[in-house]
Design an enzyme around this catalytic site. Structure first.
Site, PDB file in Angstrom:
ATOM      1  N   CYS A   1       0.796  -1.232   0.000  1.00 25.37           N
ATOM      2  CA  CYS A   1       0.000   0.000   0.000  1.00 25.37           C
ATOM      3  C   CYS A   1       0.829   1.284   0.000  1.00 25.37           C
ATOM      4  O   CYS A   1       1.375   1.664  -1.032  1.00 25.37           O
ATOM      5  CB  CYS A   1      -0.985  -0.057   1.160  1.00 25.37           C
ATOM      6  SG  CYS A   1      -2.367   1.066   0.950  1.00 25.37           S
TER       7      CYS A   1
ATOM      8  N   ARG B   1     -13.242   6.077  -1.925  1.00 27.39           N
ATOM      9  CA  ARG B   1     -12.143   5.366  -1.276  1.00 27.39           C
ATOM     10  C   ARG B   1     -12.305   3.869  -1.503  1.00 27.39           C
ATOM     11  O   ARG B   1     -13.438   3.372  -1.541  1.00 27.39           O
ATOM     12  CB  ARG B   1     -12.209   5.671   0.230  1.00 27.39           C
ATOM     13  CG  ARG B   1     -10.884   5.956   0.844  1.00 27.39           C
ATOM     14  CD  ARG B   1     -10.934   6.165   2.319  1.00 27.39           C
ATOM     15  NE  ARG B   1      -9.752   5.518   2.857  1.00 27.39           N
ATOM     16  CZ  ARG B   1      -8.540   6.036   2.786  1.00 27.39           C
ATOM     17  NH1 ARG B   1      -8.341   7.227   2.271  1.00 27.39           N
ATOM     18  NH2 ARG B   1      -7.504   5.380   3.254  1.00 27.39           N
TER      19      ARG B   1
ATOM     20  N   HIS C   1      -3.476  -5.552   2.336  1.00 21.46           N
ATOM     21  CA  HIS C   1      -3.113  -5.737   3.743  1.00 21.46           C
ATOM     22  C   HIS C   1      -3.774  -7.040   4.190  1.00 21.46           C
ATOM     23  O   HIS C   1      -4.218  -7.833   3.395  1.00 21.46           O
ATOM     24  CB  HIS C   1      -3.691  -4.608   4.594  1.00 21.46           C
ATOM     25  CG  HIS C   1      -3.160  -3.254   4.308  1.00 21.46           C
ATOM     26  ND1 HIS C   1      -1.963  -2.809   4.781  1.00 21.46           N
ATOM     27  CD2 HIS C   1      -3.687  -2.212   3.620  1.00 21.46           C
ATOM     28  CE1 HIS C   1      -1.772  -1.556   4.412  1.00 21.46           C
ATOM     29  NE2 HIS C   1      -2.795  -1.171   3.698  1.00 21.46           N
TER      30      HIS C   1
HETATM   31  N1  GLN Z   1      -2.296   6.877   2.574  1.00 17.93           N
HETATM   32  C1  GLN Z   1      -2.436   6.043   1.452  1.00 17.93           C
HETATM   33  C2  GLN Z   1      -3.827   6.064   0.832  1.00 17.93           C
HETATM   34  O1  GLN Z   1      -4.802   6.337   1.487  1.00 17.93           O
HETATM   35  C3  GLN Z   1      -2.014   4.631   1.806  1.00 17.93           C
HETATM   36  C4  GLN Z   1      -2.904   3.957   2.800  1.00 17.93           C
HETATM   37  C5  GLN Z   1      -2.456   2.581   3.203  1.00 17.93           C
HETATM   38  O2  GLN Z   1      -1.245   2.273   3.271  1.00 17.93           O
HETATM   39  N2  GLN Z   1      -3.418   1.738   3.581  1.00 17.93           N
HETATM   40  O3  GLN Z   1      -3.939   5.793  -0.332  1.00 17.93           O
END
Ligand code: GLN
Length: 243
Positions: A93, A129, A193
């Site tokens: 990520c 998102r 993740h």
């Molecule tokens: N901050 C980044 C985003 O929102 C990565 C988030 C994450 O590592 N889960 O895209």
């Protein structure tokens, strides 16, 4: 035989149990008599990345990415040398995003990435998102299989030349995008993740083999009993309707 793993920014880039990936790598090595060590490295600490077989970096919120990116950029030459000398990379990520050209957050603030690859990441609005369980099909080092994970990112990663997999359920690189992550023969970079490796033992073993290659050449790993891991993965694939 031994395997040296470097976990970068362990104290800042560790979302949703990313740490579990290092534990899985270690235990799957140990069960086969391979002595795996996990060193950590954070802002300001000296490490020569060329000493390591595997570079692992987890995910982080915008805030953490903002804290670490300058330190990461200062290590660019060292990381490039390690890449040349065949260190393997596993990036999750926020770590994935920072190996591309740049990351732009929701407020329009942009931080530079290492620019090793042509992809770049721009955040979307709150309504788009990418959050939830995700399943994909990947072809890793000649083998095609399904993998599961959990994604939560605002970042929409564009211009990915060679994705990690084809999305079966969930979002991936962009909102309902169809493709997920980035992969070449040394780097696996993914939004997954969960953490990634406990439920996907095939990916864990392929990462171990990629990492062993640098000093030990092609190594075949003895099979382990993955009944529990596979059952856990199947529960999620079933729930997502893609088994
Ligand atoms: N901050 C980044 C985003 O929102 C990565 C988030 C994450 O590592 N889960 O895209």
């Amino acid at each position: 035989m031994d395997l040296k793993i470097l976990w970068m920014y362990h104290d800042l880039m560790d979302l949703y149990g990313d740490k579990g990936n290092t534990q899985v790598l270690k235990i799957r090595c140990e069960k086969r008599g391979i002595d795996a060590t996990v060193d950590t490295c954070t802002i300001g600490e000296k490490r020569d990345i060329r000493d390591y077989d595997l570079f692992f970096m987890g995910g982080g919120a915008d805030n953490e990415q903002g804290l670490i990116y300058q330190d990461l950029l200062a290590r660019r030459d060292n990381i490039a040398e390690a890449m040349k000398e065949k260190t393997a990379f596993l990036l999750i990520c926020g770590g994935y995003q920072l190996f591309g050209k740049y990351y732009r957050d929701q407020d329009g603030n942009t931080i530079d990435g290492l620019g090793f690859f042509d992809y770049y990441t721009e955040s979307t609005d709150r309504d788009h998102r990418c959050i939830g369980n995700i399943a994909l099909e990947t072809t890793m080092d000649g083998e095609t299989f399904k993998a599961v994970g959990f994604e939560n990112h605002g970042g929409q990663t564009k211009n990915v030349a060679t994705p990690f997999g084809k999305v079966l359920a969930g979002h991936g690189n962009q909102f309902r995008s169809g493709f997920e992550g980035f992969m070449n023969d040394q780097v696996v970079a993914t939004y997954m993740h969960g953490p990634l490796l406990p439920k996907n033992p095939k990916i864990a073993d392929k990462i171990i083999m990629r990492a062993l290659k640098r000093r030990h050449g092609d190594v075949s790993l003895a099979p382990l009993d993955d009944t529990l891991e596979n059952n856990a993965r199947e529960v999620m694939l079933k729930r997502l309707g893609v088994l």
